[in-house]
Write a protein that holds these residues in place. Structure first.
Motif, PDB file in Angstrom:
ATOM      1  N   ARG A 169       0.805  -1.217   0.000  1.00  0.00           N
ATOM      2  CA  ARG A 169       0.000   0.000   0.000  1.00  0.00           C
ATOM      3  C   ARG A 169       0.842   1.273   0.000  1.00  0.00           C
ATOM      4  N   TYR A 170       1.902   1.348   0.801  1.00  0.00           N
ATOM      5  CA  TYR A 170       2.660   2.589   0.938  1.00  0.00           C
ATOM      6  C   TYR A 170       4.005   2.579   0.214  1.00  0.00           C
ATOM      7  N   ASP A 171       4.324   1.498  -0.483  1.00  0.00           N
ATOM      8  CA  ASP A 171       5.612   1.410  -1.184  1.00  0.00           C
ATOM      9  C   ASP A 171       5.720   2.550  -2.202  1.00  0.00           C
ATOM     10  N   ILE A 172       6.721   3.403  -2.060  1.00  0.00           N
ATOM     11  CA  ILE A 172       6.858   4.578  -2.929  1.00  0.00           C
ATOM     12  C   ILE A 172       7.391   4.228  -4.313  1.00  0.00           C
ATOM     13  N   VAL A 173       8.112   3.124  -4.429  1.00  0.00           N
ATOM     14  CA  VAL A 173       8.786   2.804  -5.694  1.00  0.00           C
ATOM     15  C   VAL A 173       7.823   2.681  -6.882  1.00  0.00           C
ATOM     16  N   PRO A 174       6.673   1.987  -6.752  1.00  0.00           N
ATOM     17  CA  PRO A 174       5.760   1.921  -7.900  1.00  0.00           C
ATOM     18  C   PRO A 174       5.185   3.268  -8.315  1.00  0.00           C
ATOM     19  N   ARG A 175       5.360   4.301  -7.461  1.00  0.00           N
ATOM     20  CA  ARG A 175       4.816   5.625  -7.775  1.00  0.00           C
ATOM     21  C   ARG A 175       5.879   6.625  -8.229  1.00  0.00           C
ATOM     22  N   ILE A 176       7.153   6.299  -8.074  1.00  0.00           N
ATOM     23  CA  ILE A 176       8.220   7.285  -8.276  1.00  0.00           C
ATOM     24  C   ILE A 176       8.169   7.940  -9.650  1.00  0.00           C
ATOM     25  N   LEU A 177       7.923   7.158 -10.707  1.00  0.00           N
ATOM     26  CA  LEU A 177       7.975   7.715 -12.058  1.00  0.00           C
ATOM     27  C   LEU A 177       6.753   8.554 -12.414  1.00  0.00           C
ATOM     28  N   LEU A 178       5.872   8.769 -11.452  1.00  0.00           N
ATOM     29  CA  LEU A 178       4.777   9.719 -11.675  1.00  0.00           C
ATOM     30  C   LEU A 178       5.263  11.152 -11.476  1.00  0.00           C
ATOM     31  N   ALA A 179       6.510  11.298 -11.008  1.00  0.00           N
ATOM     32  CA  ALA A 179       7.113  12.624 -10.802  1.00  0.00           C
ATOM     33  C   ALA A 179       8.300  12.795 -11.742  1.00  0.00           C
ATOM     34  N   PRO A 180       8.556  14.026 -12.218  1.00  0.00           N
ATOM     35  CA  PRO A 180       9.731  14.266 -13.071  1.00  0.00           C
ATOM     36  C   PRO A 180      11.005  14.243 -12.235  1.00  0.00           C
TER      37      PRO A 180
ATOM     38  N   PHE B 274      -2.401   6.285  -6.480  1.00  0.00           N
ATOM     39  CA  PHE B 274      -2.382   7.599  -5.827  1.00  0.00           C
ATOM     40  C   PHE B 274      -3.185   7.598  -4.530  1.00  0.00           C
ATOM     41  N   TYR B 275      -4.426   7.192  -4.587  1.00  0.00           N
ATOM     42  CA  TYR B 275      -5.315   7.356  -3.437  1.00  0.00           C
ATOM     43  C   TYR B 275      -5.001   6.407  -2.277  1.00  0.00           C
ATOM     44  N   SER B 276      -4.448   5.233  -2.561  1.00  0.00           N
ATOM     45  CA  SER B 276      -4.168   4.280  -1.479  1.00  0.00           C
ATOM     46  C   SER B 276      -2.969   4.701  -0.644  1.00  0.00           C
ATOM     47  N   CYS B 277      -2.223   5.686  -1.130  1.00  0.00           N
ATOM     48  CA  CYS B 277      -0.999   6.107  -0.445  1.00  0.00           C
ATOM     49  C   CYS B 277      -1.171   7.486   0.207  1.00  0.00           C
ATOM     50  N   GLN B 278      -2.415   7.841   0.532  1.00  0.00           N
ATOM     51  CA  GLN B 278      -2.695   9.148   1.110  1.00  0.00           C
ATOM     52  C   GLN B 278      -2.569   9.140   2.631  1.00  0.00           C
ATOM     53  N   LEU B 279      -2.344  10.329   3.180  1.00  0.00           N
ATOM     54  CA  LEU B 279      -2.366  10.513   4.632  1.00  0.00           C
ATOM     55  C   LEU B 279      -3.811  10.543   5.114  1.00  0.00           C
TER      56      LEU B 279
ATOM     57  N   THR C 108      -0.862  14.281  11.086  1.00  0.00           N
ATOM     58  CA  THR C 108       0.043  13.737  12.112  1.00  0.00           C
ATOM     59  C   THR C 108       0.717  12.447  11.648  1.00  0.00           C
ATOM     60  N   GLU C 109       0.294  11.912  10.484  1.00  0.00           N
ATOM     61  CA  GLU C 109       0.842  10.636  10.019  1.00  0.00           C
ATOM     62  C   GLU C 109       2.111  10.783   9.196  1.00  0.00           C
ATOM     63  N   TRP C 110       2.598  12.003   9.019  1.00  0.00           N
ATOM     64  CA  TRP C 110       3.684  12.194   8.065  1.00  0.00           C
ATOM     65  C   TRP C 110       4.928  11.376   8.398  1.00  0.00           C
ATOM     66  N   ALA C 111       5.268  11.264   9.673  1.00  0.00           N
ATOM     67  CA  ALA C 111       6.462  10.495  10.048  1.00  0.00           C
ATOM     68  C   ALA C 111       6.283   9.012   9.733  1.00  0.00           C
ATOM     69  N   ALA C 112       5.080   8.497  10.007  1.00  0.00           N
ATOM     70  CA  ALA C 112       4.812   7.087   9.734  1.00  0.00           C
ATOM     71  C   ALA C 112       4.825   6.814   8.229  1.00  0.00           C
ATOM     72  N   ILE C 113       4.259   7.751   7.460  1.00  0.00           N
ATOM     73  CA  ILE C 113       4.253   7.587   6.002  1.00  0.00           C
ATOM     74  C   ILE C 113       5.677   7.622   5.469  1.00  0.00           C
ATOM     75  N   ALA C 114       6.488   8.559   5.974  1.00  0.00           N
ATOM     76  CA  ALA C 114       7.888   8.663   5.542  1.00  0.00           C
ATOM     77  C   ALA C 114       8.622   7.359   5.820  1.00  0.00           C
ATOM     78  N   HIS C 115       8.332   6.762   6.945  1.00  0.00           N
ATOM     79  CA  HIS C 115       8.935   5.481   7.311  1.00  0.00           C
ATOM     80  C   HIS C 115       8.407   4.370   6.400  1.00  0.00           C
ATOM     81  N   ASN C 116       7.073   4.323   6.225  1.00  0.00           N
ATOM     82  CA  ASN C 116       6.457   3.224   5.480  1.00  0.00           C
ATOM     83  C   ASN C 116       6.762   3.261   3.987  1.00  0.00           C
ATOM     84  N   CYS C 117       6.873   4.464   3.414  1.00  0.00           N
ATOM     85  CA  CYS C 117       7.058   4.535   1.965  1.00  0.00           C
ATOM     86  C   CYS C 117       8.387   3.921   1.541  1.00  0.00           C
TER      87      CYS C 117
END
Length: 615
Positions: free
Chosen positions: A197-208, A312-317, A321-330
């Motif tokens: 759900r929070y793995d950032i790698v499958p989303r990375i190429l959505l950004a330049p 996109f939507y499954s990886c939302q805060l 207050t969840e930013w630290a957990a998301i940073a860790h999980n991604c």
């Protein structure tokens, strides 16, 4: 929604999925290897595993904002839109409908293909009639996907019992043409992508690259087994991870909002012009995606537009207050596939699985699976729109299928008209002269048919028909019959009204897409060179060369065209693709051929056949 066992939904057993996961992660321990192969005489499977790469250059290459490039046609000839693709178009042209892929991934795959034992090992596995599975974790999954596409094209009639591509945490690979082509060829079913759900790698190429370059440089060593920082200092990278996460999701938001507005049929000019001011990622998902909620549930999606929205939507805060957990999980979840599938209380055998089909009916209220995947009401509306779009394509197909009988009746009338003409003036010339009532009636049939086909072509240009449409055998046959009967008289009508004087030669400026598309379908089906099935439009060449009659210098200047046309017409007559009425003494073709200089005149068919035609 449909619930059941994962293996049954994917046509691939849980044991093979787990082994794919194990080998994908094992390959990451050998980053200097191009390829790891596991097969044994006792096993009916051969696994081809690709390790990932961990430098910025291995993710982004070239000068494009998102690192994309045109796919190599020689290796991937099917990765294009058949009808919309024009062989002479260049990148940026409206008709350049060929696939784009990540340049760094493409270069890595081509390097693997040229320097490893991939080709030999695959051939050995085919000879041994083994089932083949290409697999990889992270960027290794992207290489596995390209290897699978290459395999499907190189070995279309393979003896392998079965074959799959199974990836874990793979980044996106190419643009929407990849998904379109795979679905058209009925290959999409062979690609299975698992995403935490929070793995950032499958989303990375959505950004330049420009927005995430600095973050990638700091984060990638965390993924690199050769780095002293490999999988360490997780919390210490929270700030860098947070910046990477926010930048990726910001660009993902712009893309998914734009796509969702298109799916919902928005006419808001502001949304339509966003892409002119904001660079949107060209990358789109393909194949089947399995989203892992992280608490024992798996959600299966096959609709590529729905997958994009879910990424996109499954990886939302849920809250600020969840930013630290998301940073860790991604970052951390990129390494959670082993735990998710191979061990612990929530191993693959224990997962609850649901497949999201009939997305247009998706529940907007509370739902256990959708809630656990973090899909808000807004997200579900976007998934519904993706489902409605797919459903509409099916409705459009029913609509055009419903016109087949009308088309066949009109074609039968033209066949009767052609039969009446072929022993007199000839089909083409009779229509061009237009002196009888039957010529007028033939023109009515022509107009009916061209109207229907123009409507179909417009749908294809906008991708409003199912991706499989251009590979449906009945439509290829109907399109070929349509070309053979209608294009000759369309050309006759074009030159009868001297449209060439205003528009230019038919083949350069006047040929409609309603004839180009079906010709490309047939050439693609038969794996023939582009332009090789041009028998329906040869009259246009006759008309242009006929204008040169009397100008010996001009005729010899076009010697190659003159000889080629005679050669092709002779072959087409022998193959029954062109009627012998073209050799009637009253035909435009015969009068042109008779006036050619003797040195340029070829024998089209046997003299006996010519004499029988002229009696």
């Amino acid at each position: 929604m449909a619930c059941g066992r994962l293996g049954e939904m994917l046509n691939l057993s849980e044991e093979l999925i787990k082994k794919s996961c194990y080998l994908s992660l094992k390959a990451q321990n050998f980053p200097d290897e191009l390829l790891l192969v596991e097969k044994s005489p006792a096993s009916s499977y051969a696994f081809f595993c690709f390790p990932g790469s961990w430098s910025v250059d291995s993710w982004f290459s070239g000068e494009k904002a998102f690192g994309e490039t045109v796919i190599t046609p020689a290796l991937f000839p099917c990765m294009k839109s058949i009808g919309n693709h024009n062989e002479t178009a260049k990148p940026g042209d409206q008709e350049f409908a060929i696939a784009f892929v990540n340049q760094a991934f493409l270069q890595k795959f081509e390097h693997v293909l040229q320097t490893s034992q991939l080709v030999n090992q695959v051939q050995d596995a085919i000879n041994e009639r083994k089932s083949i599975i290409f697999t990889g974790h992270s960027t290794g999954g992207a290489i596995a996907a390209l290897a699978t596409i290459w395999f499907l094209q190189k070995y279309p009639k393979t003896n392998a019992a079965t074959f799959f591509c199974v990836t874990f945490g793979s980044p996106l690979v190419g643009n929407h043409i990849i998904s379109h082509a795979l679905r058209r060829e009925n290959w999409s079913q062979y690609f299975i992508h698992f995403v935490m759900r929070y793995d950032i790698v499958p989303r990375i190429l959505l950004a330049p690259l420009s927005s995430i370059h600095q973050g990638l440089q700091k984060i990638l060593p965390f993924f690199d087994p050769k780095s002293p920082n490999f999988r360490s200092q997780i919390l210490g990278t929270s700030l860098e991870a947070w910046h990477l996460y926010t930048n990726v999701m910001r660009d993902a938001s712009a893309l998914t909002t734009h796509v969702a507005s298109q799916l919902m049929g928005s006419t808001n000019l502001v949304l339509q012009t966003v892409k002119h001011f904001i660079k949107l990622s060209p990358y789109k998902p393909f194949g089947t995606y399995v989203f892992c909620t992280g608490n024992g549930k798996l959600v299966v999606l096959k609709n590529p537009e729905a997958v994009l929205q879910t990424l996109f939507y499954s990886c939302q805060l849920s809250s600020k207050t969840e930013w630290a957990a998301i940073a860790h999980n991604c970052l951390n979840e990129h390494f959670s596939y082993e735990k998710e599938f191979l061990g612990g209380e929530r191993s693959l055998d224990m997962q609850d699985v649901v497949a999201l089909d009939k997305l247009e009916e998706l529940c907007l209220g509370s739902d256990l699976y959708l809630d656990d995947l973090g899909l808000s009401a807004e997200a579900r509306l976007c998934l519904r729109a993706a489902g409605e779009s797919e459903k509409q394509k099916g409705e459009n197909l029913k609509k055009v299928n419903g016109k087949r009988e009308e088309m066949k009746k009109a074609l039968e009338k033209l066949e009767e008209y052609r039969a009446l003409c072929e022993h007199n003036v000839g089909y083409f010339d009779a229509f061009k002269i237009q002196k009888d009532r039957r010529d007028f009636e033939a023109n009515v049939s022509r107009i009916v048919l061209t109207g229907i086909w123009d409507e179909i072509i417009e749908m294809l240009k906008r991708y409003e028909l199912p991706d499989e449409f251009e590979a449906i055998k009945e439509w290829i046959q109907l399109g070929t019959r349509f070309r053979h009967l209608v294009e000759p008289i369309d050309i006759a009508n074009y030159y009868r009204h001297s449209k060439d004087e205003d528009t230019g030669p038919y083949m350069k400026k006047g040929r409609p897409k309603r004839f180009k598309y079906p010709q490309r379908w047939l050439e693609h089906e038969k794996k023939l060179p582009a332009g090789s099935c041009g028998e329906s439009c040869f009259w246009a060449e006759v008309e242009e060369l006929h204008k040169l009659t009397g100008d010996i210098t001009a005729i010899y200047r076009e010697e190659e065209r003159v000889l080629k046309l005679q050669r092709e017409v002779g072959n087409w007559i022998r193959e029954g693709l062109v009627g012998k009425d073209v050799l009637l003494k009253s035909s435009t073709f015969y009068s042109w051929w008779q006036l050619l200089p003797p040195s340029l005149k070829s024998e089209l068919i046997s003299m006996d056949d010519q004499e029988s035609m002229h009696e």
